[in-house]
Design a protein around this motif. Structure first.
Motif, mmCIF file in Angstrom:
data_model
loop_
_atom_site.group_PDB
_atom_site.id
_atom_site.type_symbol
_atom_site.label_atom_id
_atom_site.label_comp_id
_atom_site.label_asym_id
_atom_site.label_seq_id
_atom_site.Cartn_x
_atom_site.Cartn_y
_atom_site.Cartn_z
ATOM 1 N N LYS A 57 0.849 -1.190 0.000
ATOM 2 C CA LYS A 57 0.000 0.000 0.000
ATOM 3 C C LYS A 57 0.883 1.238 0.000
ATOM 4 O O LYS A 57 2.027 1.206 0.454
ATOM 5 C CB LYS A 57 -0.906 0.006 1.225
ATOM 6 C CG LYS A 57 -1.977 -1.048 1.178
ATOM 7 C CD LYS A 57 -2.957 -0.869 2.314
ATOM 8 C CE LYS A 57 -4.095 -1.849 2.150
ATOM 9 N NZ LYS A 57 -5.166 -1.585 3.098
ATOM 10 N N ASN A 58 0.317 2.327 -0.487
ATOM 11 C CA ASN A 58 1.048 3.582 -0.517
ATOM 12 C C ASN A 58 1.548 3.961 0.877
ATOM 13 O O ASN A 58 2.695 4.374 1.032
ATOM 14 C CB ASN A 58 0.169 4.700 -1.088
ATOM 15 C CG ASN A 58 0.882 6.031 -1.060
ATOM 16 O OD1 ASN A 58 1.991 6.149 -1.556
ATOM 17 N ND2 ASN A 58 0.265 7.026 -0.462
ATOM 18 N N MET A 114 3.558 3.003 -12.333
ATOM 19 C CA MET A 114 2.378 2.461 -13.009
ATOM 20 C C MET A 114 2.347 2.932 -14.462
ATOM 21 O O MET A 114 2.077 2.144 -15.374
ATOM 22 C CB MET A 114 1.103 2.878 -12.271
ATOM 23 C CG MET A 114 0.932 2.161 -10.940
ATOM 24 S SD MET A 114 -0.459 2.748 -9.964
ATOM 25 C CE MET A 114 -1.821 2.271 -11.006
ATOM 26 N N ARG A 141 -2.003 -2.206 -10.202
ATOM 27 C CA ARG A 141 -2.863 -2.183 -9.013
ATOM 28 C C ARG A 141 -3.592 -3.504 -8.887
ATOM 29 O O ARG A 141 -4.037 -4.067 -9.868
ATOM 30 C CB ARG A 141 -3.888 -1.064 -9.117
ATOM 31 C CG ARG A 141 -3.246 0.271 -9.082
ATOM 32 C CD ARG A 141 -3.732 1.299 -8.206
ATOM 33 N NE ARG A 141 -4.838 1.090 -7.339
ATOM 34 C CZ ARG A 141 -4.986 1.775 -6.237
ATOM 35 N NH1 ARG A 141 -4.094 2.661 -5.907
ATOM 36 N NH2 ARG A 141 -6.016 1.596 -5.479
ATOM 37 N N GLY A 174 -6.400 -1.638 -2.891
ATOM 38 C CA GLY A 174 -5.413 -0.563 -2.878
ATOM 39 C C GLY A 174 -3.971 -0.992 -2.820
ATOM 40 O O GLY A 174 -3.108 -0.241 -2.381
ATOM 41 N N ARG A 175 -3.676 -2.199 -3.271
ATOM 42 C CA ARG A 175 -2.303 -2.686 -3.247
ATOM 43 C C ARG A 175 -1.646 -2.490 -4.611
ATOM 44 O O ARG A 175 -2.290 -2.537 -5.637
ATOM 45 C CB ARG A 175 -2.281 -4.154 -2.847
ATOM 46 C CG ARG A 175 -2.717 -4.367 -1.392
ATOM 47 C CD ARG A 175 -2.222 -5.678 -0.869
ATOM 48 N NE ARG A 175 -1.866 -5.893 0.480
ATOM 49 C CZ ARG A 175 -1.287 -5.115 1.363
ATOM 50 N NH1 ARG A 175 -0.995 -3.905 1.094
ATOM 51 N NH2 ARG A 175 -0.978 -5.526 2.566
ATOM 52 N N HIS A 176 -0.353 -2.268 -4.582
ATOM 53 C CA HIS A 176 0.445 -2.083 -5.787
ATOM 54 C C HIS A 176 1.379 -3.276 -5.927
ATOM 55 O O HIS A 176 2.096 -3.611 -4.984
ATOM 56 C CB HIS A 176 1.255 -0.784 -5.715
ATOM 57 C CG HIS A 176 0.366 0.418 -5.618
ATOM 58 N ND1 HIS A 176 -0.151 0.853 -4.420
ATOM 59 C CD2 HIS A 176 -0.102 1.251 -6.573
ATOM 60 C CE1 HIS A 176 -0.900 1.927 -4.642
ATOM 61 N NE2 HIS A 176 -0.882 2.185 -5.928
#
Length: 192
Positions: A143-144, A174, A181, A185-187
Motif C-alpha cells: 500500500k502507498n 504504473m 494495481r 489498494g495494493r500495488h
C-alpha cells in the motif's frame, strides 16, 4: 573486481580533442564500458561514437573508479554527470538522464544551476528502483502508506499530504508499466 564491489564508473572520450574530452559517463560491471562500441545505439552517444569512428579515430574508454558497490557507483556517476552537465542542459555529455520534455522548459526569473536537473533525475531513478524492489519483495502487493512509512518517504511537513511523494513514485511506476494495481489498494510489481 571483488565480488562485493564489482562496479566501476567510466567515461567515453573523444580523442579528436586535446585533451580528450568525455562525452558520456556511465557505471557498469564486466564489459559494459566497451559494449557501447560494439553496436552503437541510435542516441546522441551512439551518433558520437559513429562520428568518431567515421573520422578514423577510436573512442577512448577511461575507467575512472573501480571496485565500487552499486550505490557507490550510482552516486559517483550522478555527481560526474552533474559536474559535466548534459547537452540538454548546455553541458558536454550525451547522457540522456532527463526525461523527454523536461530539458527545454524555462521559467522567467528562475535559475536552474548546471547539473541540478541531472541530479534530480538520477535521484528519481534511485527512488523508483527502491519502491519497485520493495514491491517485488512483497508479491501480495504494498500500500502507498506502507511505501511511505517503511521506506522513509513520509513528509513531516504540516500539510495534509504526508504520503504524496510515495504516491507520485507509484504513479510514475504504473505509467511505466512496472507496477500495477490489485484489489484493496495494493500495488504489485509487474513481471516482465
Amino acid at each position: 573486481m571483488t565480488p562485493d564491489k564489482p562496479y566501476y564508473v567510466y567515461a567515453l572520450k573523444d580523442p579528436r580533442q586535446h585533451p580528450a574530452r568525455p562525452f558520456y559517463i556511465g557505471k557498469g560491471t564486466g564489459t559494459r564500458a566497451h559494449d557501447h562500441l560494439i553496436r552503437p545505439d541510435h542516441t546522441p552517444k551512439g551518433d558520437r561514437i559513429r562520428e568518431i569512428e567515421g573520422a578514423g579515430a577510436q573512442v577512448l574508454v577511461s575507467y575512472l573508479v573501480e571496485h565500487l558497490t552499486e550505490p557507490e557507483a550510482l552516486r559517483l556517476e550522478a555527481e560526474l554527470i552533474a559536474a559535466f552537465g548534459t547537452q540538454a542542459s548546455g553541458g558536454l555529455l550525451t547522457n540522456t538522464v532527463l526525461p523527454s520534455g523536461l530539458g527545454g522548459k524555462k521559467r522567467p526569473g528562475l535559475t536552474v544551476p548546471a547539473g541540478v536537473p541531472e541530479k534530480a533525475q538520477v535521484g528519481l531513478t534511485l527512488l523508483k528502483d527502491a519502491v519497485l524492489e520493495f514491491a517485488q519483495a512483497n508479491p501480495g502487493g504494498v500500500k502507498n502508506a506502507e511505501v511511505a512509512s517503511l521506506l522513509g518517504l513520509r513528509s513531516d511537513y504540516g500539510g495534509g499530504s504526508k504520503d504524496y511523494l510515495s504516491y507520485s513514485l507509484l504513479g510514475l511506476l504504473m505509467r511505466e508499466g512496472r507496477i500495477g494495481r490489485s484489489g484493496k489498494g495494493r500495488h504489485v510489481a509487474q513481471v516482465k
